[in-house]
Scaffold this active site. Structure first.
Site, PDB file in Angstrom:
ATOM      1  CD  GLU A   1     -56.556 -20.564  43.388  1.00 52.66           C
ATOM      2  OE1 GLU A   1     -55.972 -19.610  43.963  1.00 52.66           O
ATOM      3  OE2 GLU A   1     -56.081 -21.706  43.333  1.00 52.66           O
TER       4      GLU A   1
ATOM      5  CD  GLU B   1     -52.080 -19.603  40.757  1.00 53.80           C
ATOM      6  OE1 GLU B   1     -52.291 -19.861  39.543  1.00 53.80           O
ATOM      7  OE2 GLU B   1     -52.989 -19.314  41.552  1.00 53.80           O
TER       8      GLU B   1
ATOM      9  CB  ALA C   1     -52.124 -14.797  46.630  1.00 54.19           C
TER      10      ALA C   1
ATOM     11  N   GLY D   1     -55.305 -16.414  42.777  1.00 53.73           N
ATOM     12  CA  GLY D   1     -56.250 -16.401  43.886  1.00 53.73           C
ATOM     13  C   GLY D   1     -57.515 -15.617  43.565  1.00 53.73           C
TER      14      GLY D   1
HETATM   15  C1  HXC Z   1     -48.995  -7.996  44.522  1.00 49.60           C
HETATM   16  C2  HXC Z   1     -49.652  -6.965  42.572  1.00 49.60           C
HETATM   17  C3  HXC Z   1     -50.259  -8.154  42.115  1.00 49.60           C
HETATM   18  C4  HXC Z   1     -50.203  -9.290  42.971  1.00 49.60           C
HETATM   19  C5  HXC Z   1     -50.510  -6.630  40.597  1.00 49.60           C
HETATM   20  N1  HXC Z   1     -49.834  -6.048  41.610  1.00 49.60           N
HETATM   21  N2  HXC Z   1     -50.772  -7.904  40.891  1.00 49.60           N
HETATM   22  N3  HXC Z   1     -49.023  -6.900  43.775  1.00 49.60           N
HETATM   23  N4  HXC Z   1     -49.562  -9.173  44.151  1.00 49.60           N
HETATM   24  N5  HXC Z   1     -50.782 -10.439  42.623  1.00 49.60           N
HETATM   25  C6  HXC Z   1     -49.341  -4.675  41.680  1.00 49.60           C
HETATM   26  C7  HXC Z   1     -48.154  -4.453  40.769  1.00 49.60           C
HETATM   27  O1  HXC Z   1     -46.971  -4.889  41.404  1.00 49.60           O
HETATM   28  C8  HXC Z   1     -48.184  -2.962  40.590  1.00 49.60           C
HETATM   29  O2  HXC Z   1     -47.663  -2.341  41.757  1.00 49.60           O
HETATM   30  C9  HXC Z   1     -49.683  -2.649  40.575  1.00 49.60           C
HETATM   31  O3  HXC Z   1     -50.324  -3.780  41.194  1.00 49.60           O
HETATM   32  C10 HXC Z   1     -50.233  -2.520  39.159  1.00 49.60           C
HETATM   33  O4  HXC Z   1     -49.871  -3.685  38.430  1.00 49.60           O
HETATM   34  P1  HXC Z   1     -49.121  -3.647  37.008  1.00 49.60           P
HETATM   35  O5  HXC Z   1     -48.424  -4.962  36.874  1.00 49.60           O
HETATM   36  O6  HXC Z   1     -48.324  -2.409  36.868  1.00 49.60           O
HETATM   37  O7  HXC Z   1     -50.373  -3.577  36.020  1.00 49.60           O
HETATM   38  P2  HXC Z   1     -50.436  -4.092  34.503  1.00 49.60           P
HETATM   39  O8  HXC Z   1     -49.165  -3.767  33.780  1.00 49.60           O
HETATM   40  O9  HXC Z   1     -51.724  -3.552  33.971  1.00 49.60           O
HETATM   41  O10 HXC Z   1     -50.520  -5.668  34.585  1.00 49.60           O
HETATM   42  C11 HXC Z   1     -51.657  -6.289  35.171  1.00 49.60           C
HETATM   43  C12 HXC Z   1     -51.361  -7.788  35.480  1.00 49.60           C
HETATM   44  C13 HXC Z   1     -50.067  -7.896  36.298  1.00 49.60           C
HETATM   45  C14 HXC Z   1     -51.210  -8.552  34.140  1.00 49.60           C
HETATM   46  C15 HXC Z   1     -52.559  -8.342  36.222  1.00 49.60           C
HETATM   47  O11 HXC Z   1     -50.179  -6.997  37.413  1.00 49.60           O
HETATM   48  C16 HXC Z   1     -49.806  -9.253  36.831  1.00 49.60           C
HETATM   49  O12 HXC Z   1     -49.363 -10.144  36.107  1.00 49.60           O
HETATM   50  N6  HXC Z   1     -50.025  -9.460  38.146  1.00 49.60           N
HETATM   51  C17 HXC Z   1     -49.744 -10.715  38.802  1.00 49.60           C
HETATM   52  C18 HXC Z   1     -50.769 -11.739  38.445  1.00 49.60           C
HETATM   53  C19 HXC Z   1     -50.458 -13.064  39.117  1.00 49.60           C
HETATM   54  O13 HXC Z   1     -49.408 -13.677  38.889  1.00 49.60           O
HETATM   55  N7  HXC Z   1     -51.392 -13.544  39.973  1.00 49.60           N
HETATM   56  C20 HXC Z   1     -51.218 -14.764  40.655  1.00 49.60           C
HETATM   57  C21 HXC Z   1     -50.605 -14.504  41.966  1.00 49.60           C
HETATM   58  S1  HXC Z   1     -50.180 -16.000  42.787  1.00 49.60           S
HETATM   59  P3  HXC Z   1     -46.620  -1.113  41.639  1.00 49.60           P
HETATM   60  O14 HXC Z   1     -46.273  -0.844  43.075  1.00 49.60           O
HETATM   61  O15 HXC Z   1     -45.507  -1.584  40.794  1.00 49.60           O
HETATM   62  O16 HXC Z   1     -47.441  -0.015  40.998  1.00 49.60           O
HETATM   63  C22 HXC Z   1     -51.578 -16.485  43.477  1.00 49.60           C
HETATM   64  C23 HXC Z   1     -51.457 -17.730  44.256  1.00 49.60           C
HETATM   65  C24 HXC Z   1     -52.766 -18.146  44.752  1.00 49.60           C
HETATM   66  O17 HXC Z   1     -52.594 -15.917  43.377  1.00 49.60           O
HETATM   67  C25 HXC Z   1     -52.615 -19.421  45.453  1.00 49.60           C
HETATM   68  C26 HXC Z   1     -52.904 -19.320  46.862  1.00 49.60           C
HETATM   69  C27 HXC Z   1     -54.301 -18.984  47.173  1.00 49.60           C
END
Ligand code: HXC
Length: 260
Positions: A114, A134, A68, A111
């Site tokens: 999911e 999460e 998400a 997400g």
């Molecule tokens: C918003 C995101 C994002 C996310 C990545 N980005 N994931 N933005 N929401 N979930 C953005 C980063 O901020 C960054 O933007 C760009 O994408 C590239 O990501 P990086 O982090 O620089 O890439 P990298 O170093 O290769 O790392 C990849 C990654 C990391 C390990 C996947 O991005 C990460 O941990 N992302 C979050 C994963 C996460 O926690 N997902 C769960 C979300 S909660 P900028 O602008 O800085 O370039 C969820 C809840 C669901 O999903 C429940 C309800 C349905």
């Protein structure tokens, strides 16, 4: 033929497999609200297209979807989320009657994992990474990560994934039963389309009933599920395609399906 901001929609060469590609590269396909609305529209359109027999949902080489959109939801509050039924529209893809195959490359996190699990089966590229991180954000899975995942891999493996926030490789995900098959990453979409073509080569009535019956196994007791399956099986004998399929077998020729 409309223009999309966050996805790309196409058909396979035969026109029988719809292909939806999540396409928000600057955020690793983070699933913002606009993306999900487009995804729902595209799936609904393909599901209603009589020429389409199956759908492939895929992402980008680096990410199926990184979850998400954290930045979009970070400052929202419970009452607003409750009143707007926040993320309620996420499950619409599970209403599709045609089989939906997820072709996952790179990150399928939160997400994103999911969403892949909402599809009917998952093909993974060998670079795929699955996780429910999460817990690292101070929240919990909100779209099936504590429910569909358990049904896919069992309690112990699901608990480990959601409580640790760690990622599984494609190979681990396959071993756990989350993923049907792993392919070299650059071939996974083609392989998913190939399976889609195979599915689309059968009677749509039968493939949809298969999907419906398997999905019911998640909702019903064994006795109710077997009852439901037998009734659907019996119902296929009211279709022209069952008559054609069995006649074609006896006549040693390919069946000509009419989806009737
Ligand atoms: C918003 C995101 C994002 C996310 C990545 N980005 N994931 N933005 N929401 N979930 C953005 C980063 O901020 C960054 O933007 C760009 O994408 C590239 O990501 P990086 O982090 O620089 O890439 P990298 O170093 O290769 O790392 C990849 C990654 C990391 C390990 C996947 O991005 C990460 O941990 N992302 C979050 C994963 C996460 O926690 N997902 C769960 C979300 S909660 P900028 O602008 O800085 O370039 C969820 C809840 C669901 O999903 C429940 C309800 C349905």
């Amino acid at each position: 033929t409309r223009s999309w901001e966050y996805i790309k929609v196409s058909l396979s060469e035969t026109g029988k497999v719809g292909i939806v590609q999540l396409n928000r590269p600057k955020a690793l396909n983070a699933l913002c609200s606009g993306l999900f609305h487009e995804l729902n529209d595209a799936i609904r359109t393909l599901d209603n297209d009589p020429a389409v027999g199956a759908v492939v949902l895929t992402g980008l080489p680096k990410a199926f979807a990184a979850g998400a959109d954290i930045k979009e939801m970070a400052n929202t509050h419970f009452v607003d989320n409750y009143k707007s039924n926040f993320l309620g529209h996420w499950t619409e893809i599970t209403q599709a009657r045609k089989p939906v195959i997820a072709a996952v490359q790179g990150f399928a996190l939160g997400g994103g994992c999911e969403l892949a699990m909402m599809c009917d089966l998952i093909y993974a590229g060998d670079n795929a990474k699955f996780g429910q991180p999460e817990i690292k954000l101070g929240t919990i899975p909100g779209a099936g990560g504590s429910q569909r995942l358990v049904k896919a891999v069992g309690k112990s493996k699901a608990m480990e994934l959601v409580l640790s926030g760690n990622m599984w490789s494609a190979e681990e995900a396959e071993r756990a039963g989350l993923v049907a098959r792993v392919f070299p990453a650059d071939t996974v979409v083609a392989e998913a389309v190939k399976l889609g073509e195979q599915i689309a080569s059968y009677s749509q009535v039968a493939t949809q009933m298969c999907k419906e019956a398997v999905n019911k196994s998640f909702e019903l007791s064994l006795a109710e599920g077997l009852h439901f399956e037998r009734r659907l099986f019996q119902a296929t004998f009211a279709t022209k395609d069952q008559k054609e399929g069995m006649k074609a077998f006896a006549e040693k020729r390919a069946a000509q399906w009419t989806n009737q």
